[in-house]
Design a protein around this motif. Structure first.
Motif, PDB file in Angstrom:
ATOM      1  N   THR A  14      -1.893   9.150  -4.383  1.00 31.09           N
ATOM      2  CA  THR A  14      -2.271   8.330  -3.227  1.00 31.09           C
ATOM      3  C   THR A  14      -2.782   6.985  -3.747  1.00 31.09           C
ATOM      4  OG1 THR A  14      -4.485   9.242  -3.303  1.00 31.09           O
ATOM      5  CG2 THR A  14      -2.958  10.254  -1.739  1.00 31.09           C
ATOM      6  N   LYS A  15      -2.689   5.993  -2.900  1.00 32.18           N
ATOM      7  CA  LYS A  15      -3.241   4.685  -3.245  1.00 32.18           C
ATOM      8  C   LYS A  15      -4.298   4.336  -2.229  1.00 32.18           C
ATOM      9  CE  LYS A  15      -0.566   1.101  -4.167  1.00 32.18           C
ATOM     10  NZ  LYS A  15       0.593   0.211  -4.375  1.00 32.18           N
ATOM     11  N   SER A  16      -5.490   3.980  -2.711  1.00 30.26           N
ATOM     12  CA  SER A  16      -6.542   3.609  -1.745  1.00 30.26           C
ATOM     13  C   SER A  16      -6.725   2.103  -1.703  1.00 30.26           C
ATOM     14  CB  SER A  16      -7.837   4.266  -2.144  1.00 30.26           C
ATOM     15  OG  SER A  16      -8.139   3.925  -3.473  1.00 30.26           O
ATOM     16  N   GLY A  44      -7.808   3.134  -7.996  1.00 30.64           N
ATOM     17  CA  GLY A  44      -7.340   3.279  -6.628  1.00 30.64           C
ATOM     18  C   GLY A  44      -6.069   4.104  -6.572  1.00 30.64           C
ATOM     19  N   GLU A  97      -4.507   7.409  -7.476  1.00 26.90           N
ATOM     20  CA  GLU A  97      -4.997   8.709  -7.933  1.00 26.90           C
ATOM     21  C   GLU A  97      -3.992   9.803  -7.687  1.00 26.90           C
ATOM     22  OE1 GLU A  97      -9.619   7.650  -6.962  1.00 26.90           O
ATOM     23  OE2 GLU A  97      -8.415   8.814  -5.559  1.00 26.90           O
ATOM     24  N   LYS A 139       0.798  -1.213   0.000  1.00 23.17           N
ATOM     25  CA  LYS A 139       0.000   0.000   0.000  1.00 23.17           C
ATOM     26  C   LYS A 139       0.837   1.271   0.000  1.00 23.17           C
ATOM     27  CE  LYS A 139      -4.545   0.094   1.442  1.00 23.17           C
ATOM     28  NZ  LYS A 139      -5.363  -0.074   0.395  1.00 23.17           N
ATOM     29  N   ASN A 140       2.009   1.203   0.636  1.00 20.11           N
ATOM     30  CA  ASN A 140       2.757   2.446   0.792  1.00 20.11           C
ATOM     31  C   ASN A 140       3.848   2.612  -0.259  1.00 20.11           C
ATOM     32  OD1 ASN A 140       4.325   0.393   1.609  1.00 20.11           O
ATOM     33  ND2 ASN A 140       4.926   1.280   3.576  1.00 20.11           N
ATOM     34  N   GLY A 158       0.586  12.524   1.088  1.00 20.10           N
ATOM     35  CA  GLY A 158      -0.257  11.348   0.915  1.00 20.10           C
ATOM     36  C   GLY A 158       0.222  10.158   1.729  1.00 20.10           C
ATOM     37  N   SER A 159      -0.187   8.975   1.285  1.00 18.99           N
ATOM     38  CA  SER A 159       0.050   7.768   2.079  1.00 18.99           C
ATOM     39  C   SER A 159       1.288   6.992   1.643  1.00 18.99           C
ATOM     40  CB  SER A 159      -1.169   6.853   1.950  1.00 18.99           C
ATOM     41  OG  SER A 159      -1.394   6.573   0.577  1.00 18.99           O
TER      42      SER A 159
END
Lengths: 299, 337, 532
Positions: C530-532, C511, C513, C31-32, C233-234
């Motif tokens: 970011t990734k959701s 996901g 964006e 995710k990161n 962001g993440s």
């Protein structure tokens, strides 16, 4: 008429050199004929040659005719193998492409085999520093990364079929020299060669008339077996944009351009792939058959 | 004793001569290539003054003989120059990229030998039968289809559709830089580090490119094994062995195969060298950071230091393998003088 | 071989391997971490004052900031970045910039006007490929310490040799060559007098959203979030993976092993348009695909021949059939998306008109000519269609494909006849292209300057005067109008048959964006991803 020839050729007691030579050739042909794979190979090759020669009569479309509206079309009645990325009929391009590809291969062989034969025989027969020098040169070309040498050559000259032929020939000749040399080494101490020397034949005459012909069977085998790798090298050059130039329908170049459509419009690559596959297989079978038949170590 | 030294000296001399010849040819190619290496260094839009200055900095304004001599002088001191594209010394680059290619080529060769030699023997023993024909066709097909077609299809089938092999690249990003580099062979380094996850990952990335390359070279190995076996099986002492009543398998493996094994050494050596420089296309499709890719990109940009360096390395390996094969041949096969 | 999921599941059965479950890899990429499949084999340097090619510039653009940057929304507007305000002196030669307070470099050091001055001086002193963007204002290694100074921690003063339009200067400063690097860190790593160039080629010292963790040539680039930068962001890392083959990129994208694919082909993009898992982003690039004629060649001297060629090409057909997703028709020398662009496309395929023009030029039966082109797709396809189009009016074209750099070398040596190539714009101002295409003071073989126009022996004093006048015009609106006039004139009075302008298409998994694309590669930004 055929029967008379047959009887004449297979005569157990030939009365002239010509008859003996023809007899040998006919027997070779009979032996080859007994090998089904070799016959299949020969048949495929002959078919390819005939189709290529007759391409202008057989091709339904001009191989360079573009039809941008109908690009990448699936195989259909109008276009049996479909169309490529510029709307050109693939079947027509395969037929004309046979001329380019087979032409390239034959030209390479015609250049390479005599050169390799000459270098190998001379090196093997004369020995000493001639041998060392020629073999060093051969080694350098052998040790060189093949594709790189071909690439560099094609890049240096004008890209095109002629340069590709020269480039492939430069990298393909060393093995022939080595084979010829190996054969020469085993033969040069034979009795009949000594006899020739005693009669006063010059070294060149001995090499040309007696030693070189002994090497020809091995070289023939190697040539036919090499054909497929020459075709693939030409395709690799086409892959890198260095072989036959568009709109020339060389099979390797066709596959190279079809690469980007491989996953979606796979039929664009299938036809030239199958063409190369069949031709390579055919040459390989023929080569194997010839080796079985011509290799003096066998029968 | 001095005879031994003399012949060893001659051997070394011939190796050096071949390498020297390679260096000259490659250097000449660099001159003959109609690509200006300065463009790779400063770009096409650079102003003329910068181009001229860079040309002088790179030593390209000197006559070619001077450039070559200077290069030789550096090589003797172990300096193979820098790459314009990677900005690293060529030796560093090669030490980084070569193990990747060698890992690929070594496993491909092993697989090709392990599968190809038995197949060749089988085909020879069953000469003329359907088995023989099928084996030959299957092996030849691998050599008659362009490598990138096989590679892309393999990726499509085994990676995308079936999910049994990993995708392009040498390692998953999870494992990048996690394992200290000892040999450069990921399979070995990961075992040495005890990292089984990374080992599995390296293997799953190796599966497809190794299979493709080994299929490609299997054709030659199988064919030559078959040919040598046929020769051996028709030899006189085999007939004698059979006349003595030895069983088929014993004849084949005990008597025929050892002769074949020696001849195969040359074949295997040639194949290995061919794999090393023929992996270019495979490396491109599988995004494998190896020597073939390094060599080709440098060549396309007329960045000649890497090209000469890599060519010398491949040439050296080739020459050494050839010498080894020749030596073993001489030792084991008394027919050759 | 086990698939990743099977392996994870199996490893759960062995306690010793349970550390693997901590990575929670059920999504294919963590995710990161953002993983991007991109062709990285053209990169030569990550020093922003040296990097000249697209991918390197893009990465630098994410690691460094400049005094100003062009607005994403409106290319005619320049926004403050490191500088918060600026003013021009009355003589038109002095420009004062106020540097924003509180900006920090990735090392934690403060960003001051001294860093800005040193960075610009460094660019001029190093004088690498792209330095001309700054040196065209009269700065060189001798006078740069005077011409670019920091008068205090927050004030930067630039003095140009001639009076300069501030709009022009700002656009030039917004290019990568205007990147602010950390003086302390870079000079600490300097070797001899290389201004830290050797070190900065493979490291970073900027204030942008990312820092460089490692660059492995033709393998990968890893960037880490700059803790002192503007990323909110993440993500923690962005990894660019070199995957040369577009089909291979497509497969990894579909499998989820990468989040973004950058080099997909037209056909692949078309199939992805209906894919619910993929989002496509598209932006026109400031680059031109053109057919240029060498005026030095006897058959290509007559302007009527140029006009004939321009009326013979099937722009619409080529765009619609070969380049449908990847390019659009554009016939003027300033690309769309830049200020001063002219968007009309007056030329269409009219073989009759073209043939008539050719006859007027003295070639009623046409002639034979060579055309060089890149061997990389889609250029062979375009070249073959151009060949067919020109055959219709009697010009028999012999195609010569070669590697990119080989074609450029040939052109620089003035050995081409016709050439199909691409030209990338260096900085965000109409002068970037106009300068190269129109200004040729000295056409001799050993001229001190050899711009793009020189390569094809194009020397037109009227056009040059228009170009220089437009460059120096102080009123911003009038300046843009002058460029439009120039382009209209150039279309009918130059050997450049400009055809297309490319788009860059980026395929992202749903996901992912926030990626922003710009007309120039140094502006492509991961800063808001970011990734959701």
């Amino acid at each position: 008429m055929l029967a008379t020839f047959r009887n004449w050729a297979l005569d157990e007691m030939p009365s002239s050199r010509r008859q003996a030579a023809w007899g040998r050739r006919y027997r070779t042909w009979l032996a080859l004929r007994a090998n089904p794979l070799a016959m299949i190979g020969l048949f495929i090759i002959l078919t390819c040659v005939i189709l290529s020669v007759l391409a202008p009569l057989l091709a339904p479309y001009d191989p360079a005719a573009q039809n941008l509206e109908l690009r990448l079309a699936r195989p259909s009645i109008d276009h049996l193998f479909g169309t490529d990325e510029l709307g050109r009929d693939i079947l027509s391009r395969i037929l004309y492409g046979g001329r380019v590809t087979l032409g390239m291969v034959v030209t390479v062989v015609v250049l390479v085999a005599p050169l390799g034969l000459a270098v190998g025989c001379i090196a093997g027969y004369f020995g000493g520093w001639v041998d060392t020098l020629l073999m060093r040169v051969t080694d350098v070309f052998l040790a060189f990364p093949r594709l790189i040498l071909a690439l560099a050559f094609v890049a240096a000259l004008r890209p095109g079929v002629e340069s590709a032929i020269l480039a492939i020939a430069l990298t393909a000749w060393p093995p022939y020299a080595r084979i010829a040399r190996a054969e020469t080494l085993t033969v040069r101490n034979a009795d009949f060669i000594a006899a020739c020397r005693l009669t006063g034949a010059s070294p060149w005459r001995i090499v040309a008339r007696h030693i070189a012909p002994m090497c020809i069977p091995s070289l023939t085998v190697r040539v036919t077996l090499d054909m497929s790798s020459i075709i693939i090298t030409a395709a690799s050059l086409g892959f890198l944009g260095m072989g036959a130039q568009p709109p020339s329908p060389e099979w390797g170049a066709m596959i190279a351009t079809a690469k980007q459509y491989l996953l979606q419009q796979w039929w664009v690559a299938v036809a030239p792939c199958v063409a190369i596959l069949l031709t390579s297989l055919a040459f390989n079978f023929l080569g194997d058959g010839l080796r079985d038949v011509l290799d003096p170590k066998h029968s | 004793m001095s005879g031994r030294i003399k012949s060893l000296g001659a051997l070394l001399g011939s190796v050096l001569a071949t390498l020297f010849g390679l260096a000259i040819v490659t250097f000449m190619i660099g001159r003959v290539m109609p690509v200006d290496p300065v463009i790779a260094a400063v770009g096409d839009n650079a102003p003329e003054a910068v181009i001229q200055r860079t040309r002088i900095e790179m030593g390209l304004d000197q006559p070619i003989v001077v450039q070559f001599l200077r290069y030789l002088g550096d090589v003797v001191r172990g300096d193979f120059g820098n790459s314009i594209l990677t900005r690293n010394p060529v030796t560093t680059d090669i030490a980084h990229y070569f193990p990747a290619t060698m890992e690929l080529a070594t496993y491909a060769l092993l697989l090709a030998v392990v599968i190809g030699v038995p197949l060749g023997i089988w085909a020879a023993v069953r000469q003329g039968s359907l088995t023989d024909q099928v084996i030959r066709i299957v092996c030849l097909a691998g050599h008659s289809v362009p490598v990138f077609v096989l590679a892309l299809l393999a990726l499509l089938v085994f990676y995308a559709w079936l999910g049994v092999a990993a995708g392009p690249g040498r390692q998953d990003i999870l494992y990048q830089d996690m394992v200290p580099v000892v040999t450069g062979f990921l399979t070995i380094d990961t075992i040495l580090a005890g990292d089984w996850g990374a080992f599995h990952d390296a293997v799953s990335h190796l599966v497809l490119p190794v299979s493709i390359l080994s299929y490609f070279s299997m054709a030659y190995i199988t064919r030559m094994t078959r040919a040598f076996m046929l020769e051996a099986l028709h030899g006189e002492f085999i007939v004698a062995a059979r006349a003595k009543g030895l069983s088929g398998a014993r004849v084949v493996m005990g008597h025929a195969f050892p002769t074949v094994a020696v001849q195969l050494i040359t074949v295997i050596a040639l194949t290995y060298a061919g794999l090393l420089e023929g992996a270019v296309v495979t490396e491109t499709v599988f995004a494998w950071p190896g020597l073939g890719q390094y060599l080709t990109i440098s060549l396309m940009n007329a960045d000649m230091n890497p090209v000469v360096g890599a060519t010398l390395l491949i040439g050296l390996i080739y020459v050494v393998l050839n010498l080894l094969a020749d030596f073993l041949y001489r030792v084991f096969d008394p027919r050759v003088k | 071989m086990l698939s990743r999921r099977q392996f994870i599941a199996a490893s759960a059965a062995f306690p010793a391997l349970s550390y693997l479950s901590m990575t929670k890899v059920f999504a294919a990429t963590p995710k990161n971490v953002l993983v991007v499949a991109q062709q990285l084999d053209n990169m030569t340097s990550l020093d922003p004052h040296e990097s000249y090619e697209a991918v390197g510039s893009e990465i630098c653009g994410n690691m460094y900031q400049q005094l100003v940057s062009p607005s994403f929304e409106d290319p005619n507007v320049v926004e403050p970045q490191v500088a918060e305000s600026w003013s021009a002196g009355e003589d038109g030669k002095t420009f004062t910039f106020k540097i924003r307070k509180g900006l920090k470099f990735s090392s934690g050091g403060d960003l001051t006007a001294e860093d800005c001055a040193w960075s610009l001086q460094r660019c001029v002193a190093l004088n690498k490929g792209p330095a001309f963007i700054l040196t065209q204002f009269g700065w060189n290694a001798e006078n740069v310490a005077e011409g670019i100074r920091a008068t205090d921690a927050e004030t930067l003063v630039l003095t140009t040799a001639e009076p300069t339009s501030i709009g022009f200067l700002l656009y030039c400063l917004s290019a990568n060559v205007g990147s602010v690097v950390e003086k302390a860190v870079v000079s600490a790593n300097a070797v001899d007098d290389d201004w830290g160039n050797g070190w900065l080629q493979k490291n970073s010292a900027g204030s942008g959203a990312f820092t460089l963790q490692v660059w492995r040539p033709s393998d990968a680039v890893t960037m880490q979030i700059n803790p002192n930068g503007g990323y909110k962001g993440s993500l923690e890392r962005v990894i660019l993976r070199h995957i040369a083959d577009p089909s291979a990129q497509l497969l990894t994208l579909q499998q989820g092993d990468v989040d973004i694919a950058r080099n997909l082909t037209s056909e692949q993009i078309k199939t992805l348009q209906d894919d619910p898992n993929i989002v496509l982003l598209r932006k026109g690039q400031a680059s031109l695909v053109h057919v240029t004629m060498n005026v030095g060649h006897e058959k290509l001297k007559n302007p009527k021949v140029w006009e004939a060629v321009k009326w013979a090409l099937d722009y619409e057909g080529i765009q619609k059939n070969i380049l449908s997703v990847t390019h659009e028709v554009h016939q003027a020398v300033v690309p769309k998306g830049l200020p001063g662009a002219y968007d009309e496309n007056p030329f269409q395929k009219d073989s009759a008109k073209a043939k008539a023009l050719l006859a007027e030029a003295g070639f009623p039966d046409g002639f034979s000519i060579d055309m060089d082109h890149y061997s990389a797709q889609p250029y062979p396809d375009i070249a073959q269609t151009v060949q067919a189009n020109l055959a219709e009016i009697g010009i028999k074209v012999n195609l010569l494909a070669a590697e990119n750099r080989q074609v450029l070398t040939k052109m620089r040596a003035r050995q081409h006849q016709m050439i199909l190539a691409a030209w990338g714009t260096d900085y965000f101002d109409p002068h970037a292209n106009v300068d190269a295409f129109c200004i040729n003071h000295d056409d001799s073989d050993d001229a001190p300057n050899k711009p793009f126009a020189w390569r094809s022996h194009f020397k037109d004093d009227a056009v040059m005067a228009m170009a220089i006048a437009a460059r120096d015009e102080k009123d911003p609106q009038k300046r843009l109008d002058l460029y439009v006039e120039l382009q209209k004139h150039l279309m009918h009075n130059s050997p450049y048959a400009i055809m297309m302008q490319p788009f860059t298409t980026v395929a992202c998994r749903t996901g992912v964006e926030g990626m922003r694309l710009s007309a120039i590669s140094s502006g492509h930004s991961y800063t808001e991803v970011t990734k959701s």
